[in-house]
Design a protein around this motif. Structure first.
Motif, PDB file in Angstrom:
ATOM      1  N   UNK A 306       0.825  -1.203   0.000  1.00 29.09           N
ATOM      2  CA  UNK A 306       0.000   0.000   0.000  1.00 29.09           C
ATOM      3  C   UNK A 306       0.868   1.266   0.000  1.00 29.09           C
ATOM      4  N   UNK A 307       1.967   1.212   0.738  1.00 28.74           N
ATOM      5  CA  UNK A 307       2.849   2.376   0.783  1.00 28.74           C
ATOM      6  C   UNK A 307       3.484   2.633  -0.585  1.00 28.74           C
ATOM      7  N   UNK A 308       3.925   1.575  -1.257  1.00 26.22           N
ATOM      8  CA  UNK A 308       4.500   1.744  -2.587  1.00 26.22           C
ATOM      9  C   UNK A 308       3.472   2.273  -3.572  1.00 26.22           C
ATOM     10  N   UNK A 309       2.233   1.774  -3.466  1.00 26.79           N
ATOM     11  CA  UNK A 309       1.180   2.246  -4.359  1.00 26.79           C
ATOM     12  C   UNK A 309       0.877   3.718  -4.106  1.00 26.79           C
ATOM     13  N   UNK A 310       0.865   4.107  -2.850  1.00 23.63           N
ATOM     14  CA  UNK A 310       0.567   5.497  -2.502  1.00 23.63           C
ATOM     15  C   UNK A 310       1.672   6.426  -3.008  1.00 23.63           C
ATOM     16  N   UNK A 311       2.923   6.014  -2.837  1.00 27.31           N
ATOM     17  CA  UNK A 311       4.030   6.842  -3.325  1.00 27.31           C
ATOM     18  C   UNK A 311       4.019   6.937  -4.843  1.00 27.31           C
ATOM     19  N   UNK A 312       3.644   5.827  -5.504  1.00 29.62           N
ATOM     20  CA  UNK A 312       3.594   5.850  -6.968  1.00 29.62           C
ATOM     21  C   UNK A 312       2.524   6.815  -7.453  1.00 29.62           C
ATOM     22  N   UNK A 313       1.357   6.814  -6.794  1.00 25.97           N
ATOM     23  CA  UNK A 313       0.299   7.756  -7.182  1.00 25.97           C
ATOM     24  C   UNK A 313       0.737   9.193  -6.955  1.00 25.97           C
ATOM     25  N   UNK A 314       1.457   9.452  -5.877  1.00 26.92           N
ATOM     26  CA  UNK A 314       1.930  10.820  -5.616  1.00 26.92           C
ATOM     27  C   UNK A 314       2.901  11.269  -6.698  1.00 26.92           C
ATOM     28  N   UNK A 315       3.817  10.348  -7.095  1.00 23.46           N
ATOM     29  CA  UNK A 315       4.786  10.736  -8.129  1.00 23.46           C
ATOM     30  C   UNK A 315       4.088  10.998  -9.462  1.00 23.46           C
ATOM     31  N   UNK A 316       3.114  10.148  -9.803  1.00 25.48           N
ATOM     32  CA  UNK A 316       2.382  10.359 -11.056  1.00 25.48           C
ATOM     33  C   UNK A 316       1.605  11.670 -11.030  1.00 25.48           C
TER      34      UNK A 316
END
Length: 331
Positions: A306-316
């Motif tokens: 979940x943390x990786x997914x959240x960081x990926x959405x922030x970067x996008x």
């Protein structure tokens, strides 16, 4: 001068089944037979087929029909039941022209002649039809195994009875219900129970469903496991459960260490039964610790995903905002 009698152990076997065993005082084998017949009434209508005497040299029973009796001997007499006389049933008298005819009366209807009917009675059976039980005077028809299997296959079919095409899941259900009906024909009485049993058997066999290897069934689907994962979607719930698991694992490890020390003490004191009990309790604690460690690891992996997914959405999102600002600046 009468012969000296010997005390022997006599056994009577009637139709390969022992019916009597008793000590007998006799001087000949004929006297032994007479004593056994007098004691056991089952032997009255039987004949002696074989006489065996125990031989101490060979340590087995051997044939000695004219053996002089000695004390402490063992004798087996094999009897066979006499077959009862067969009684031939009398034939029905046939009505011929030579027999005197009865005077016929106009008031009573004439009875059909029985000369052409064979001797015997017709077999009456009970048949189960749509209207319930009914009497069938015809002899039952014995079906072959192939015809019986074909009938079971037709009656156990769940999908495709109306002629419509059947998908892969329906074909598997039909095949499973047919196999279950062959083992337990009573399932054919209730198609609902047969369908549920076929679905459960197919699911337990590891059937791969078309929808992502999952079934939409609320009874046999994997929704139970999905619900267990859903309770860890909240970050607060994951943190709370992780804390509980860490405390529980720490407490269980202390108990395991205590049991290990108690087991060593029992072994040193030669209390092996108590040591075995403590060993069993320690194994159960280790299994529980292993299960809780696996659950804790799953929570941590889920949190990491979940943390990786959240960081990926922030970067996008930040990349899209930068492109939008650059577009407006150039325009």
């Amino acid at each position: 001068m009468s012969e000296a009698q010997a005390r022997v152990l006599a056994m009577a076997i009637l139709d390969n089944e022992e019916v009597i065993k008793k000590p007998v005082m006799a001087s000949t084998i004929d006297q032994v037979e007479a004593e056994l017949r007098q004691t056991c009434t089952y032997l009255s209508n039987s004949s002696v087929k074989r006489i065996l005497v125990y031989d101490n040299f060979f340590e087995e029973f051997v044939d000695k029909p004219n053996h002089p009796l000695e004390d402490r001997e063992k004798i087996k007499l094999y009897f066979t039941s006499s077959a009862p006389p067969t009684v031939t049933p009398p034939l029905r008298p046939s009505t011929s022209s030579s027999s005197p005819s009865r005077p016929s009366t106009s008031a009573s209807p004439s009875r059909p002649s029985t000369s052409s009917r064979p001797y015997g009675t017709s077999q009456t059976t009970l048949m189960f039809g749509k209207d319930g039980l009914k009497i069938n005077k015809e002899p039952p028809v014995v079906k072959s195994n192939e015809a019986l299997e074909k009938e079971i296959e037709e009656r156990s079919k769940i999908f495709g009875k109306d002629g419509k095409p059947v998908n892969r899941y329906g074909k598997k259900i039909n095949a499973t219900s047919f196999a279950l009906a062959k083992e337990e024909p009573s399932l054919l009485q209730n198609r609902g129970n047969l369908l549920q049993a076929a679905r459960k058997a197919l699911h337990d066999s590891g059937y791969e469903y078309a929808h992502g290897k999952k079934t939409r069934s609320q009874k046999f689907g994997r929704h139970q496991k999905e619900k267990e994962v859903e309770k860890y979607t909240c970050e607060a719930a994951r943190h709370e459960r992780s804390t509980e698991l860490n405390e529980s694992i720490s407490s269980l490890q202390k108990q395991a260490e205590y049991l290990e020390k108690a087991k060593e003490k029992a072994v040193n004191s030669s209390l092996f039964c108590e040591a075995a009990t403590l060993e069993h309790q320690g194994s159960e604690l280790k299994m529980k610790i292993r299960r809780e460690n696996i659950e804790l690891m799953e929570i941590q992996q889920h949190s990491s995903k979940l943390l990786k997914r959240r960081n990926s959405r922030k970067r996008n999102k930040s990349g899209k905002n930068a492109q939008t600002d650059l577009h407006y600046f150039n325009s």
